[in-house]
Scaffold this motif. Structure first.
Motif, PDB file in Angstrom:
ATOM      1  N   PHE A 190      -4.607   1.896  -3.021  1.00  0.00           N
ATOM      2  CA  PHE A 190      -3.900   1.169  -1.971  1.00  0.00           C
ATOM      3  C   PHE A 190      -2.905   2.083  -1.240  1.00  0.00           C
ATOM      4  O   PHE A 190      -2.575   3.173  -1.727  1.00  0.00           O
ATOM      5  CB  PHE A 190      -3.171  -0.046  -2.570  1.00  0.00           C
ATOM      6  N   THR A 191      -2.424   1.597  -0.097  1.00  0.00           N
ATOM      7  CA  THR A 191      -1.506   2.398   0.731  1.00  0.00           C
ATOM      8  C   THR A 191      -0.311   2.913  -0.062  1.00  0.00           C
ATOM      9  O   THR A 191       0.118   4.053   0.105  1.00  0.00           O
ATOM     10  CB  THR A 191      -1.008   1.541   1.924  1.00  0.00           C
ATOM     11  N   ASP A 192       0.254   2.093  -0.941  1.00  0.00           N
ATOM     12  CA  ASP A 192       1.461   2.500  -1.677  1.00  0.00           C
ATOM     13  C   ASP A 192       1.163   3.347  -2.909  1.00  0.00           C
ATOM     14  O   ASP A 192       2.093   3.812  -3.569  1.00  0.00           O
ATOM     15  CB  ASP A 192       2.241   1.254  -2.121  1.00  0.00           C
ATOM     16  N   CYS A 193      -0.097   3.527  -3.236  1.00  0.00           N
ATOM     17  CA  CYS A 193      -0.455   4.252  -4.465  1.00  0.00           C
ATOM     18  C   CYS A 193      -0.095   5.737  -4.344  1.00  0.00           C
ATOM     19  O   CYS A 193      -0.320   6.359  -3.309  1.00  0.00           O
ATOM     20  CB  CYS A 193      -1.957   4.098  -4.709  1.00  0.00           C
ATOM     21  N   THR A 194       0.456   6.287  -5.408  1.00  0.00           N
ATOM     22  CA  THR A 194       0.795   7.719  -5.429  1.00  0.00           C
ATOM     23  C   THR A 194      -0.171   8.483  -6.347  1.00  0.00           C
ATOM     24  O   THR A 194       0.072   9.640  -6.668  1.00  0.00           O
ATOM     25  CB  THR A 194       2.241   7.936  -5.907  1.00  0.00           C
ATOM     26  N   LEU A 195      -1.220   7.820  -6.791  1.00  0.00           N
ATOM     27  CA  LEU A 195      -2.211   8.377  -7.723  1.00  0.00           C
ATOM     28  C   LEU A 195      -1.539   9.014  -8.953  1.00  0.00           C
ATOM     29  O   LEU A 195      -1.945  10.081  -9.408  1.00  0.00           O
ATOM     30  CB  LEU A 195      -3.136   9.377  -7.008  1.00  0.00           C
ATOM     31  N   CYS A 196      -0.514   8.325  -9.443  1.00  0.00           N
ATOM     32  CA  CYS A 196       0.188   8.851 -10.623  1.00  0.00           C
ATOM     33  C   CYS A 196      -0.633   8.647 -11.892  1.00  0.00           C
ATOM     34  O   CYS A 196      -0.426   9.335 -12.896  1.00  0.00           O
ATOM     35  CB  CYS A 196       1.547   8.175 -10.773  1.00  0.00           C
ATOM     36  N   GLY A 197      -1.527   7.666 -11.888  1.00  0.00           N
ATOM     37  CA  GLY A 197      -2.411   7.451 -13.031  1.00  0.00           C
ATOM     38  C   GLY A 197      -1.858   6.569 -14.136  1.00  0.00           C
ATOM     39  O   GLY A 197      -2.516   6.349 -15.152  1.00  0.00           O
ATOM     40  N   LYS A 198      -0.647   6.061 -13.944  1.00  0.00           N
ATOM     41  CA  LYS A 198      -0.053   5.266 -15.033  1.00  0.00           C
ATOM     42  C   LYS A 198      -0.849   3.996 -15.318  1.00  0.00           C
ATOM     43  O   LYS A 198      -0.950   3.568 -16.462  1.00  0.00           O
ATOM     44  CB  LYS A 198       1.395   4.918 -14.684  1.00  0.00           C
ATOM     45  N   CYS A 199      -1.422   3.397 -14.276  1.00  0.00           N
ATOM     46  CA  CYS A 199      -2.204   2.178 -14.491  1.00  0.00           C
ATOM     47  C   CYS A 199      -3.434   2.477 -15.359  1.00  0.00           C
ATOM     48  O   CYS A 199      -3.819   1.660 -16.200  1.00  0.00           O
ATOM     49  CB  CYS A 199      -2.607   1.568 -13.152  1.00  0.00           C
TER      50      CYS A 199
END
Ligand code: SF4
Ligand code: SF4
Length: 333
Positions: free
Chosen positions: A285-294
């Protein structure tokens, strides 16, 4: 060792590495790089006001091109070729970078994103009560702000400055208030960007607002995750190109999501939409930072995954989830 090796640990190493490159890079790179930087169109907030930095973000050249070039095309003082070539080169460079890493520039390289995470870690260690997630209503209202900043501060204000309708200080309106300008210059021992600028009423207003925003970001980051990222205009800028990104967050169809919300609780950007039980879908999604925590905190095998093109890079799994929860509890003690 394997017990402690997590995606978040790898991400921290990457963030630290890029912090050094982006904030201090020209100190140990060649003269060529110190003059021209690495790309001049980076998809994360690294600031050109930091003279020692290895690269700077795409928003700086974009604002200057709107002010000094695009405005000239609009009022007829410049040809379309001369006026738009710089913007085309900046956007093409940005596009190539996004294709490779997509929004991971935020979660894995941005000095300002990293700084907010460090403040958050300090807040946790100081036992400051953490707000785990903002309500969906608050998140929805906050999301609009970044689009306003993106459209007005990056494009409209600089163009109006170039056309002579606004004062010079609006020519790089976003840079005037950007917390990364203050952070990265302070990090190299330069306090000139935090002082109140009294060159004119406009400059003074911008500099006071910037100092307040920087202070507010630090105060909020002690108990709310990524407060500035939520309004950062880099997210809409990336969103325009994100469907071309090869690195993606996906929900697989191999097993069934029971909407347990564990992924949402872990998400620092409170993206509630990721819990929808979709299958085989890109959920960057637009706000995603692809941090991977999910992905780390999804308790089921192979439901959430990072993919590079069709190749899975990292997928959720029961054993990893258990390990991750244990580490999280230990850290919060
Ligand atoms: S959203 Fe956050 S991580 Fe991404 S560029 Fe903005 S400040 Fe950096
Ligand atoms: S959706 Fe997942 S990858 Fe994106 S910001 Fe949230 S936790 Fe990070």
């Amino acid at each position: 060792m394997d017990k402690l090796l997590t995606l978040t640990v790898l991400r921290r190493i990457s963030q630290l590495f890029f912090f050094v490159i982006l904030v201090y890079g020209s100190l140990f790179m060649t003269t060529f790089y110190s003059e021209d930087k690495l790309t001049g169109a980076l998809p994360s907030l690294s600031c050109a006001y930091d003279q020692d930095g290895g690269d700077y973000c795409v928003l700086i050249p974009l604002q200057h091109q709107m002010d000094h070039r695009v405005a000239g095309v609009i009022d007829g003082t410049s040809s379309a070729m001369a006026g738009l070539m710089g913007t085309a080169i900046t956007l093409a460079t940005f596009f190539i970078l996004i294709v490779v890493l997509n929004k991971a520039f935020c979660g894995w390289t941005c000095p300002l994103g990293f700084f907010q995470e460090v403040i958050s870690m300090i807040g946790t260690k100081l036992k400051i009560k953490q707000v785990n997630s903002l309500s969906f209503e608050v998140v929805k209202k906050t999301r609009v702000i970044k689009w306003f900043i993106f459209i007005f501060f990056i494009f409209i204000f600089p163009v109006l400055t170039g056309l002579g309708f606004l004062g010079h200080e609006f020519g790089d309106a976003f840079c005037r208030i950007c917390p990364s300008r203050i952070l990265t210059t302070l990090a190299v021992g330069d306090a000139s960007q935090i002082v109140v600028d009294n060159a004119s009423a406009g400059y003074m207003t911008f500099s006071i607002f910037a100092d307040l925003l920087f202070g507010l970001m630090i105060a909020l980051a002690l108990f709310i995750k990524q407060p500035f990222c939520r309004i950062c205009p880099m997210l809409p800028m990336q969103a325009v190109f994100k469907k071309f990104g090869l690195l993606r967050l996906v929900k697989n169809g191999s097993s069934k999501c029971d909407t347990c919300s564990s992924c949402v609780s872990a998400c620092p950007m409170d993206i509630y939409e990721i819990q929808a039980p979709v299958v085989n879908q890109n959920i960057t999604f637009t706000d995603c930072t692809l941090c991977g925590k999910c992905v780390e905190f999804c308790p089921h095998d192979d439901i959430m995954a990072f993919k590079f093109a069709p190749m899975p890079v990292f997928s959720s799994s029961k054993p990893y989830f258990k390990k991750r929860v244990k580490i999280d509890k230990w850290w919060k003690k």
